[in-house]
Design a protein around this motif. Sequence first.
Motif, PDB file in Angstrom:
ATOM      1  N   ALA A 112       0.842  -1.204   0.000  1.00 37.51           N
ATOM      2  CA  ALA A 112       0.000   0.000   0.000  1.00 37.51           C
ATOM      3  C   ALA A 112       0.868   1.241   0.000  1.00 37.51           C
ATOM      4  O   ALA A 112       1.968   1.253   0.572  1.00 37.51           O
ATOM      5  CB  ALA A 112      -0.912   0.012   1.228  1.00 37.51           C
ATOM      6  N   PHE A 113       0.382   2.277  -0.640  1.00 35.28           N
ATOM      7  CA  PHE A 113       0.986   3.604  -0.529  1.00 35.28           C
ATOM      8  C   PHE A 113      -0.084   4.663  -0.745  1.00 35.28           C
ATOM      9  O   PHE A 113      -1.063   4.458  -1.453  1.00 35.28           O
ATOM     10  CB  PHE A 113       2.164   3.831  -1.487  1.00 35.28           C
ATOM     11  CG  PHE A 113       2.221   2.932  -2.671  1.00 35.28           C
ATOM     12  CD1 PHE A 113       2.942   1.750  -2.620  1.00 35.28           C
ATOM     13  CD2 PHE A 113       1.562   3.262  -3.843  1.00 35.28           C
ATOM     14  CE1 PHE A 113       2.995   0.911  -3.729  1.00 35.28           C
ATOM     15  CE2 PHE A 113       1.615   2.438  -4.952  1.00 35.28           C
ATOM     16  CZ  PHE A 113       2.336   1.244  -4.894  1.00 35.28           C
ATOM     17  N   VAL A 114       0.111   5.785  -0.076  1.00 34.88           N
ATOM     18  CA  VAL A 114      -0.834   6.905  -0.139  1.00 34.88           C
ATOM     19  C   VAL A 114      -0.032   8.194  -0.237  1.00 34.88           C
ATOM     20  O   VAL A 114       0.959   8.374   0.476  1.00 34.88           O
ATOM     21  CB  VAL A 114      -1.731   6.957   1.119  1.00 34.88           C
ATOM     22  CG1 VAL A 114      -2.666   8.165   1.056  1.00 34.88           C
ATOM     23  CG2 VAL A 114      -2.530   5.670   1.281  1.00 34.88           C
ATOM     24  N   VAL A 115      -0.467   9.092  -1.110  1.00 30.76           N
ATOM     25  CA  VAL A 115       0.084  10.441  -1.182  1.00 30.76           C
ATOM     26  C   VAL A 115      -1.079  11.406  -0.981  1.00 30.76           C
ATOM     27  O   VAL A 115      -2.037  11.415  -1.753  1.00 30.76           O
ATOM     28  CB  VAL A 115       0.784  10.713  -2.530  1.00 30.76           C
ATOM     29  CG1 VAL A 115       1.208  12.169  -2.617  1.00 30.76           C
ATOM     30  CG2 VAL A 115       1.989   9.788  -2.702  1.00 30.76           C
ATOM     31  N   SER A 116      -1.017  12.198   0.092  1.00 30.97           N
ATOM     32  CA  SER A 116      -2.142  13.064   0.434  1.00 30.97           C
ATOM     33  C   SER A 116      -1.663  14.232   1.287  1.00 30.97           C
ATOM     34  O   SER A 116      -0.482  14.319   1.642  1.00 30.97           O
ATOM     35  CB  SER A 116      -3.180  12.264   1.235  1.00 30.97           C
ATOM     36  OG  SER A 116      -2.684  12.007   2.544  1.00 30.97           O
TER      37      SER A 116
END
Length: 960
Positions: free
Chosen positions: A273-277
């Motif tokens: 998983a990865f998130v950019v926010s």
Amino acid sequence: MGKGYYISRHLATAAMVLAAIALLTIIALSVVYNREKSKNAAKLTNATTLPVPPTPKTSNEPWDKYRLPDTLSPEYYNVTLWPRLVKNAIGMYIFTGVSGVMFTCVKKTDLILIHSNKLNLTLFKGHHAKLTAQSGVTAPAIKTTWFQRETQYLVIQLEGKLKPGKSYWLYTEFTGELADDLEGFYRSEYTEDGEKKIIAITQMQGTYARKAFPCFDEPGMKAVFHITLIHDLEKTALSNSQEIKTENVIINGTQVARTIFGPTKKMSTYLIAFVVSDFRFISVKDKKGVLVRIWARKKAIDDGQGDYALKITQPILEFFEKYYNTSYPLSKSDQIALPDFNSGAMENWGLVTYRETALLYDSRTSANGNKQRILTVVSHELAHMWFGNLVTLKWWNDLWLNEGFASYVEYLGADYAEPTWNMKEQIILYDLQSAFAVDGLTSSHPLSRKEEEVNTPSEISEMFNTISYSKGAAVLKMLSEFLTEPVFAKGLGNYLKQFAFGSSVYTDLWDHLQKAVDQTPGMKLPHSVHEIMNRWILQMGFPVITIDTRTGNVSQKHFLLEPQAVVERKSEFNYEWFVPIKWMKKHQVQDQLWLLQKSDLHNPMKVSKNEWVLANLNMSGYFRVNYDLGNWERLISQLESDHQVIPVVNRAQILDDAFNLARASFINITLALRTTKYLLRERQYIPWEAALRNLNYFFQLFDRSEVYGAMQVYLKKQIKPLFEYFETISSNWTRVPSGHTDQFTQIISLSLACSTGVEGCRELTRSWFKKWMQNPHNNTIHPNLRSTVYCNAIAGGGAEEWNFGWQMFQKATVAAEAVKLRSALACTKVPWLLNRYLEYTMNPEKIRKQDATSTIGYIASNIIGQPLAWDFVRANWDYFFKMYGTGSFSFSRLISDITYRFCTPFELSQLKRFQKDNAETGFGSGTQALQQAIEKTTAKIKWLAENKEPVLQWFLSEAA
């Protein structure tokens, strides 16, 4: 201290040498990778892709098979991804990336197959990848590469052979679309403080990691992952492991941030998983230094919506550490609430992703049920950190082992975090009885399917169903009950220790549970764990146990909703089970019995005419129970004279078993209806919820016939005392009951009272809604009651009420409140409003993609909306199949929802025509749901022909 394993000195020395070699290899590979990355970093912004060569037409080649060959084993990935959160020159959102994977050759081969789907790979000298070798070995040259679209492979044919035992490095560069399709690496959009925000997030389960980077995308193909994310300076990047550092860099004149994460544990691709926010977080460290963080939109965090999730995460992690006898394997536990997410939640190791409704709680607007959902979902996902993540299934045919286990122990973790909520009892409603509803069909399937039955992405998605989750939970609960929880937990802990960071099959768990049994003094089973449990997981369905209290005879039979249906799926066990039966005789609990054959005359269940027998005490087993008529009469008499003598869970069991036995023609329907007469005095949630579910089934069957009026009169009489009870204890609905489940019963009392016309109920709810309309900034309706109030007010109103509800839905900043309004908008009785609402589901600006199918389901539950929803989905089938056809629960539920009311020959013919007309397009992960709809409709037609008149006469007699 956990039990250790003896290793000889020679083995220990060899292991140390191999570890040292592996470390040197990884260092060397990292150097190679970094050289390649530095040479190609600039290409990230303008990589181009040449046309893909045409796919060769072959048959029975390795690339035509959905399973990877056993020739290569991945060890280590190094992946850099750069999501662009603004549109490019042609109006698309994209991401670019470079990836390297080190793999070991297991068997000599001149072929590399690696999953890749919807990625445009850069060509290097005419090929889509670069290959190098380690340890002085020369890698064979690449002969040709192409994409095999059907099986989603990048196929790499080599000039020579890879050598067994040797390691190789495969390097690729690629571009992908950062679409809003809720799969792989995708984008989510939301508005906060009037500003449109875009974030990049992931959903890899089951076959979507290949949409983010080329990988060996099977659960058993575990490896270590090094992730680097490039992103805008004002954004934050998250991944499975801890951030090592974030640095500002300039790439092709653009200043960006680069966040580098530490190596993960050895894990499966579907858990990446990865998130950019630009989300914010709240955090705490537990006693062992594990960092726990809750992430969400800034406003949600500022409003305290993450506080409850943070409060319960620590005790749940603490519980599972004790339960599994294994420390939490990671240094951090991030949980993040996402505006757009197809599933309820996803157990990515170290970075669990959730729908906002499954993680965020606002005490001002969220109901008690919202709070319980957060508790159970968080517990479910954290249970996976060990069972599923630390030890993973080898292939998707055994998905039940992951999901069934988490669905069982989620109640244990939830009970530990909220000990006054009686969470352990609720598995009866939300899993056991849910599993019964689909497992009594001939279109069901065994928990563990043959590997060859689960191959394509759609077949894998279809495994995420009620059988895997709810039946899996029910069967494991039964296993824990007859082993006892300490023995079950002991075997489980040893199983996790042996297979940590690896993969297993269900028989490995049976082995360790059997060892725990063997090591427990005085414990004896009638057969081994293998022999008992294989009958429950290798054949579909479940038994109905029939007890004749006149003779003591106990027998079993495969329960089928349609008794005359032909079961085409064969079973080596001939649909017989080894059944553990806990039971009581009138007021006394008896010793557990085992039914080990079809019929047993030697059971002590023969009783006098003044006694009754109650089997499956506390619903510890996964089976239904039928009795001789005399015992049924005595149980009903006991319910009517003093229902509290019978345990609360078994009151729910009697209701649910009776109605379903009547549907399957085991008993007379009027006998089942008589079990509801005692409800005049029932105040507990679980029996009322079980009754309501079965009565709702009757609503769906009869709300278009003359039976409906008489049924309404009877139910009004039954619910009125409960309505008046809560009206009194809540001081005319101004206070909330103190008990957790009492709050749920209060909701039932209001909802059923309004739907059956109890005097004053509808007027009350509409007056509350009208008061809100007059002052939109001050909603005084209690959150627990809002769903019922909103629905009744919109159903009784017109365009004015609907439009007000729509405006409030658009303004809602708490996800749970938005769901209440979205559901209530489907309650209107105005056809043109329902048709307009259906059209909104195809416009993501109005209804988010993640919510489209459930919104159609809400509309279909409305008697006026059901035919509109059915016509709408049929007319737009190609669109819905393209958007959601490989989804798991959402797509299959869409089919179930729009066909739930079907009970006439004409509707059956429509279903079959729909199946025929769309055979070429297909039904994806909804294939089984369509088969079940046809089977259920067929059964209802037959049942109605035989039972409609007796049901009508019974309601008329009782309503008088």
